[in-house]
Design a protein around this motif. Structure first.
Motif, PDB file in Angstrom:
ATOM      1  N   LYS A  22     -12.035  -4.383  -9.046  1.00 22.78           N
ATOM      2  CA  LYS A  22     -10.999  -3.980  -9.988  1.00 22.78           C
ATOM      3  C   LYS A  22     -10.725  -5.067 -11.040  1.00 22.78           C
ATOM      4  O   LYS A  22      -9.585  -5.323 -11.412  1.00 22.78           O
ATOM      5  CB  LYS A  22      -9.699  -3.616  -9.267  1.00 22.78           C
ATOM      6  N   LYS A  38      -0.893  -3.051 -20.572  1.00 20.91           N
ATOM      7  CA  LYS A  38      -0.810  -2.255 -19.347  1.00 20.91           C
ATOM      8  C   LYS A  38      -0.851  -0.763 -19.696  1.00 20.91           C
ATOM      9  O   LYS A  38      -0.203  -0.327 -20.639  1.00 20.91           O
ATOM     10  CB  LYS A  38       0.467  -2.584 -18.584  1.00 20.91           C
ATOM     11  N   ASP A  39      -1.624  -0.018 -18.941  1.00 20.80           N
ATOM     12  CA  ASP A  39      -1.795   1.428 -19.066  1.00 20.80           C
ATOM     13  C   ASP A  39      -2.649   1.870 -20.251  1.00 20.80           C
ATOM     14  O   ASP A  39      -2.790   3.075 -20.481  1.00 20.80           O
ATOM     15  CB  ASP A  39      -0.449   2.165 -19.077  1.00 20.80           C
ATOM     16  N   ASP A  61      -4.465  -2.737 -16.009  1.00 19.39           N
ATOM     17  CA  ASP A  61      -3.298  -3.172 -15.243  1.00 19.39           C
ATOM     18  C   ASP A  61      -2.703  -4.418 -15.891  1.00 19.39           C
ATOM     19  O   ASP A  61      -1.520  -4.465 -16.189  1.00 19.39           O
ATOM     20  CB  ASP A  61      -3.680  -3.440 -13.783  1.00 19.39           C
ATOM     21  N   SER A  62      -3.543  -5.429 -16.128  1.00 24.00           N
ATOM     22  CA  SER A  62      -3.062  -6.659 -16.765  1.00 24.00           C
ATOM     23  C   SER A  62      -4.248  -7.533 -17.154  1.00 24.00           C
ATOM     24  O   SER A  62      -5.381  -7.293 -16.744  1.00 24.00           O
ATOM     25  CB  SER A  62      -2.143  -7.432 -15.816  1.00 24.00           C
ATOM     26  N   LYS A  73      -7.580  -6.884 -15.177  1.00 22.56           N
ATOM     27  CA  LYS A  73      -7.377  -6.167 -13.920  1.00 22.56           C
ATOM     28  C   LYS A  73      -7.316  -4.689 -14.273  1.00 22.56           C
ATOM     29  O   LYS A  73      -6.576  -4.300 -15.183  1.00 22.56           O
ATOM     30  CB  LYS A  73      -6.082  -6.589 -13.246  1.00 22.56           C
ATOM     31  N   ASP A  75      -7.212  -0.438 -12.962  1.00 24.04           N
ATOM     32  CA  ASP A  75      -6.669   0.432 -11.919  1.00 24.04           C
ATOM     33  C   ASP A  75      -6.994   1.886 -12.270  1.00 24.04           C
ATOM     34  O   ASP A  75      -7.513   2.169 -13.347  1.00 24.04           O
ATOM     35  CB  ASP A  75      -5.160   0.220 -11.836  1.00 24.04           C
ATOM     36  N   SER A  76      -6.682   2.789 -11.354  1.00 23.92           N
ATOM     37  CA  SER A  76      -6.922   4.231 -11.553  1.00 23.92           C
ATOM     38  C   SER A  76      -8.368   4.498 -11.966  1.00 23.92           C
ATOM     39  O   SER A  76      -8.634   5.256 -12.905  1.00 23.92           O
ATOM     40  CB  SER A  76      -5.945   4.809 -12.582  1.00 23.92           C
TER      41      SER A  76
END
Length: 141
Positions: A22, A38-39, A61-62, A73, A75-76
């Motif tokens: 990740k 983020k996102d 994420d970051s 980082k 995610d998803s």
């Protein structure tokens, strides 16, 4: 929220390793690395020999840094059962101005992508469940 293409020109193993951890490395001159939030949405493009395919998606994420350097980082994460071949859709993508040189528009590690292009690409790929991704029990057709 913005959309980006993360391009990799390494092996499928390296791609799988990055997703399993990740984290996606970014380098000193990687474009847009400092703009990620983020996102923000990500599409993964495999540029290696015999690939030239969009292979999945994720969200930011970051941004982080460790002794190995900076990285994103993620995610998803979703990997697609049927990666989207660039040559089949490049005529419909706003990011590709001249199809003869499509690779130049995707070079540089990270590229900003319009919402329209993101939707066209992301709605084309079939998804693999997160549990399969974590076990690395998937392969490309």
């Amino acid at each position: 929220m913005n959309s980006y293409i993360f391009t990799i020109n390494d092996t499928q193993k390296e791609f799988k390793d990055r997703l399993a951890k990740k984290r996606w490395p970014v380098y000193e001159k990687t474009m847009y690395a400092d703009k990620l939030k983020k996102d923000d949405k990500i599409l993964f493009y495999l540029a290696g020999t015999g690939m030239h395919k969009f292979a999945g998606s994720a969200v930011v994420d970051s941004l982080a840094e460790d002794k190995k350097g900076r990285f994103v980082k993620i995610d998803s994460i979703q990997v697609w059962k049927k990666p989207v071949e660039i040559k089949k859709i490049m005529g419909n993508l706003g990011i590709i101005k001249n199809p003869k040189y499509y690779g130049a528009y995707l070079a540089g590690g990270i590229k900003r992508l319009s919402e329209q292009d993101y939707n066209l690409i992301s709605k084309t790929g079939d998804k693999i469940w997160q549990t399969e991704l974590q076990k690395k029990k998937w392969d490309f057709p």
